[in-house]
Design a protein around this motif. Sequence first.
Motif, short mmCIF file in Angstrom:
data_model
loop_
_atom_site.label_atom_id
_atom_site.label_comp_id
_atom_site.label_asym_id
_atom_site.label_seq_id
_atom_site.Cartn_x
_atom_site.Cartn_y
_atom_site.Cartn_z
N ALA A 90 0.82 -1.21 0.00
CA ALA A 90 0.00 0.00 0.00
C ALA A 90 0.85 1.26 0.00
N ALA A 91 1.92 1.26 0.79
CA ALA A 91 2.78 2.44 0.85
C ALA A 91 3.44 2.71 -0.49
N ARG A 92 3.88 1.67 -1.17
CA ARG A 92 4.49 1.84 -2.49
C ARG A 92 3.47 2.36 -3.50
N THR A 93 2.25 1.88 -3.40
CA THR A 93 1.20 2.29 -4.34
C THR A 93 0.90 3.77 -4.25
N VAL A 94 0.84 4.30 -3.01
CA VAL A 94 0.44 5.71 -2.84
C VAL A 94 1.64 6.64 -2.71
N GLY A 95 2.85 6.10 -2.70
CA GLY A 95 4.02 6.96 -2.64
C GLY A 95 4.45 7.33 -1.23
N ALA A 96 4.50 6.34 -0.34
CA ALA A 96 4.94 6.61 1.03
C ALA A 96 5.87 5.51 1.54
N ALA A 97 6.51 4.77 0.63
CA ALA A 97 7.27 3.59 1.02
C ALA A 97 8.68 3.90 1.52
N ALA A 98 9.06 5.17 1.55
CA ALA A 98 10.38 5.53 2.08
C ALA A 98 10.30 6.03 3.52
N VAL A 99 9.12 6.07 4.09
CA VAL A 99 8.93 6.59 5.45
C VAL A 99 9.15 5.47 6.46
#
Length: 336
Positions: free
Chosen positions: A274-283
Amino acid sequence: MIRRLLAAALTIVVAGALLVACWPQLFGVERVIGVAQVVSIRGMLALVAVLSAALLGIFAVLSAAARRFFATLATMLVVFALVSTAVLGVRGFGTPSAESDDGDLVVLSWNTLGDAPGSDAIAALALDEGADIVSLPETSEDAAAAVAARMAASGREMQVLGVQFDAISKARSTRLLISADLGGYRLDDSVGSTTTLPSVVAVPVDGSGPTIIAAHPVAPVPSEMGNWRAGLDWLAERCADPASDVIVAGDLNSTLDHWGSLGSDAGIASCDDAARTVGAAAVGTWPASVPPLLGTPIDHVLSTGAWQAVDFQVIESMDSAGSDHRPIVARLRPAD
């Protein structure tokens, strides 16, 4: 002559090490001991590389004899930092919260470090987020029951399921809360679990609805590398069928970098992150004691194609709640 040969050899070794640390998937070593630990801290490595490059730059200025050597190392470190930052940028540093919609499922996951935040804090967060699914690795049966009772008192009925390997440590217990609005659920023991630390697999009693997995593969410490790899492989098996309806949430003790051999560049097998999909996977979600952009994003929500992630948030307001993990919240929307 010997000095030049040694400098050239050391330069080649450092260049190779930086290349592996930057993209271990290129060599298929992302789950090899040493590499697995290093690649999980991309943000921290980029910062260390920049600071080291600055120090080597000073050495280059002060040492005429070794100027080229130090300058070369500094340049490589800067390139490594830039590429690592670019990778993190592609994965995303977070986005504003998306608008909710009827039919959305809100999934909350929080490794509670043995009930450390307390049931009141866990329940309050779940209620504030409107959670339909709550995955609680390292949480006792009593704490999960207390969370469910507090949520029920606020009008949010939750079913509690769990797996506990033993009572020696609360880390050996994983709990899963599922809203009564989703219907009845039961444990599915037929597919087994992750080893060392348990994962919960819940399936709908009437066969209608997603399979929900509260996942907790063991961390990749040297003595558990085999079990760590086996845990990720087990998750890939749960996500193998692209036509299935599966939701995974928990402390996966791994980042996107560790999933290169598991059948997807956006998640695990047919489960997208989900984080990769919405653009939050580096947090970063762990440890809560360091800034999110320097931490490691090891807590995840994933789903098969039956769902589309529309929002993902890392909750930083709970950093002092007692757990070493930050809670995460994802909003999943039916894909149809």
